[in-house]
Write an enzyme that holds these catalytic residues in place. Structure first.
Site, PDB file in Angstrom:
ATOM      1  N   CYS A 184       0.888  -0.800   0.034  1.00  0.00           N
ATOM      2  CA  CYS A 184       0.045   0.333  -0.449  1.00  0.00           C
ATOM      3  C   CYS A 184       1.292   0.941  -0.005  1.00  0.00           C
ATOM      4  O   CYS A 184       0.072   1.937  -0.128  1.00  0.00           O
ATOM      5  CB  CYS A 184      -0.370   0.415   0.891  1.00  0.00           C
ATOM      6  SG  CYS A 184      -1.160  -1.553   1.647  1.00  0.00           S
TER       7      CYS A 184
ATOM      8  N   HIS B  77      -9.338   3.685  -0.915  1.00  0.00           N
ATOM      9  CA  HIS B  77      -8.160   3.231  -0.584  1.00  0.00           C
ATOM     10  C   HIS B  77      -7.379   2.479  -2.224  1.00  0.00           C
ATOM     11  O   HIS B  77      -6.914   1.374  -1.977  1.00  0.00           O
ATOM     12  CB  HIS B  77      -7.303   2.838   0.704  1.00  0.00           C
ATOM     13  CG  HIS B  77      -6.344   2.288   0.801  1.00  0.00           C
ATOM     14  ND1 HIS B  77      -5.041   2.978   0.295  1.00  0.00           N
ATOM     15  CD2 HIS B  77      -6.083   1.064   1.340  1.00  0.00           C
ATOM     16  CE1 HIS B  77      -4.074   2.117   0.795  1.00  0.00           C
ATOM     17  NE2 HIS B  77      -4.930   0.898   1.419  1.00  0.00           N
TER      18      HIS B  77
END
Lengths: 383, 132
Positions: free
Chosen positions: A85, A332
């Protein structure tokens, strides 16, 4: 080394973008950033793309070439950067290093993830942890953060309501962000009554599954005013590594990679936490937002819950956190997040953040985490 | 993905909790490592058979599992600190939910971890239960 400036930024809307493909989204973001920078595109000398897992999400590797092709950027060199991420934050950092070193002058750093082409993205997300000794034991990614949350509650008396408040503030900010995936307000009660995912974390503690892309254009600081009246300067670009598995950390309530990257960033910028006017933190789960507020030095370890409860991190608070809505409410798309955080801070510094504008912001920070803290990237930007 | 070789390779570690101990600094690692991250080239690692006794540092109850583990949900996962100092991520089994708390003493048990996948291989290994 040369100082580096950001002259253009762009972010697609984040969400379940059924009608847009992987290549559509990244091309849209790249074109947006080129337009924002007032350049033609032919000036670009290199591209860095943050992407966690196109191989697992859309069965496509070699995405750097694919993007160069579809964005009309061949033959410039393109490279994919992967750190789960934190891929976006590292793509930014690689672009900054390329310009700072003098290797390239004008560079595009971007990030993209297409997560909704699979039915269940949970196994892909779990691959950001230690596949062999965490995921294969049956832990899910949310449960790793849930275990950090439980330990933080045990050590410092952090409450469920304090964690919920982090999500509530994110949603309040996202309600003023037209690019956010969930631009609606929520209440503490809604968080506490949402579906249990991994006790003590519930659905509304968790960032969503998202599609999206974002891009920024970098150039030497000395040239930035040729392109824009409001260049944003990179004051620090820092990165640190931590253990891949959560169980190998010295503490389950501190993300060492965040602490180390933040220390490097503050040293590089010759700044302290009190100099930072706003921060975009990596709240993949509410607990990670709370840990970031502590590990970046805005409050002492253990005081994050109380600070959030007392409004310190609200958009009008002492240190506004996630004016964009954060990972929780802006969305996200893994590889895009570090770049989207940067775009938000750039808009805030330029005074272009619309209804969520923070008055008179001069210095902003981004904090991007990979996995449960195996990688952290911290950047500081100024007007 | 072929699980056969991957599962076979880790049998000693998964079945018997074989870890490593650095003779230079004394630190114990699980899973096994071939380099001590503290001592690096000066370190000397040897295999150690871990006792399988420890205590719960933290835990979670998974109510939203992956497809692979959906048949056993809800289930408890934990980070356990072993007597020797290494920490492991594991499932907790045979539990009374009221008795699960941070600090509880646990011991290793040998269990089926995953059902057969496409290649027909069932994975076995360690889980932990509360010590009486």
């Amino acid at each position: 080394m040369r100082d580096v400036a950001i002259i253009g930024v762009s972010q697609t809307k984040f969400g379940e973008l059924w009608d847009k493909s992987f290549r559509d989204m990244i091309t849209e973001a790249g074109m947006g950033a080129i337009q924002d920078a007032n350049i033609e595109g032919a000036e670009l000398e290199a591209m860095y793309v943050g992407n966690m897992s196109a191989g697992l999400f859309v069965q496509q590797e070699h995405i750097a070439a694919l993007i160069a092709d579809h964005a009309g950027l061949t033959p410039i060199p393109c490279a994919r950067i992967e750190a789960a991420c934190a891929s976006g934050g590292l793509a930014l950092r690689n672009g900054i290093m390329a310009v700072a070193s003098g290797y390239h002058d004008i560079v595009i750093s971007a990030g993209v993830e297409k997560m909704t082409d699979v039915v269940d993205p949970t196994p892909m997300i779990a691959s950001a942890s230690d596949q062999e000794w965490e995921a294969k034991q049956g832990v899910t990614f949310p449960s790793l953060y849930a275990m950090m949350a439980r330990r933080h509650m045990y050590e410092y008396g952090t409450t469920r309501e304090q964690l919920a408040t982090f999500s509530v503030i994110n949603h309040a900010n996202a309600s003023k962000n037209p690019r956010a995936q969930f631009p609606m307000e929520i209440t503490v009660e809604q968080v506490l009554n949402s579906t249990m995912v991994a006790d003590p974390l519930r659905l509304l503690d968790c960032s969503p599954v998202s599609d999206g892309a974002a891009a920024v254009i970098l150039c030497p600081a000395e040239d930035a005013r040729k392109y824009t009246d409001t260049p944003i300067y990179v004051k620090a670009s820092a990165q640190a590594s931590g253990t891949i598995a959560l169980h190998d950390r010295k503490s389950l309530t501190t993300i060492d990679a965040t602490v180390n990257a933040a220390r490097t960033a503050y040293n590089m910028a010759k700044m302290e936490p009190k100099d930072i006017g706003a921060v975009e933190v990596h709240d993949c789960f509410s607990i990670n937002g709370l840990l970031a507020v502590e590990d970046l030095g805005f409050v002492e370890k253990g005081k994050g819950g109380v600070a959030i409860e007392e409004g310190m991190t609200q958009i009008d608070g002492e240190i506004p956190v996630n004016p964009s809505g954060g990972l929780k409410a802006r969305g996200h798309p893994l590889g895009a997040t570090g770049i989207a955080q940067t775009a938000e801070i750039v808009w805030q510094l330029r005074g272009e953040a619309g209804k969520r504008q923070i008055d008179g912001l001069e210095i902003g920070m981004t904090h991007n985490i990979g996995g449960t803290g195996g990688t952290a990237a911290v950047h500081i930007f100024s007007l | 993905m072929t699980e056969t070789v991957r599962a076979w390779r880790h049998i000693p570690q998964r079945y018997n909790l074989i870890g490593s101990k650095c003779l230079q600094c004394g630190k114990v690692f699980f899973p096994k490592r071939i380099l001590c991250p503290e001592c690096r080239r000066k370190g000397k690692l040897e295999e150690i058979n871990l006792s399988g006794k420890g205590k719960i540092l933290t835990y979670s109850v998974i109510e939203t599992p992956t497809d692979e583990f959906k048949d056993i949900a809800p289930y408890v996962v934990a980070i356990v600190e072993l007597e020797e100092g290494a920490k492991v991520t594991t499932q907790i089994v045979d539990y009374d939910i009221e008795k699960i708390e941070i600090g509880k003493e646990v011991e290793m048990v040998f269990r089926k971890i995953r059902e057969a996948g496409d290649d027909g291989v069932i994975s076995y290994g360690f889980k932990f239960r509360i010590k009486d």
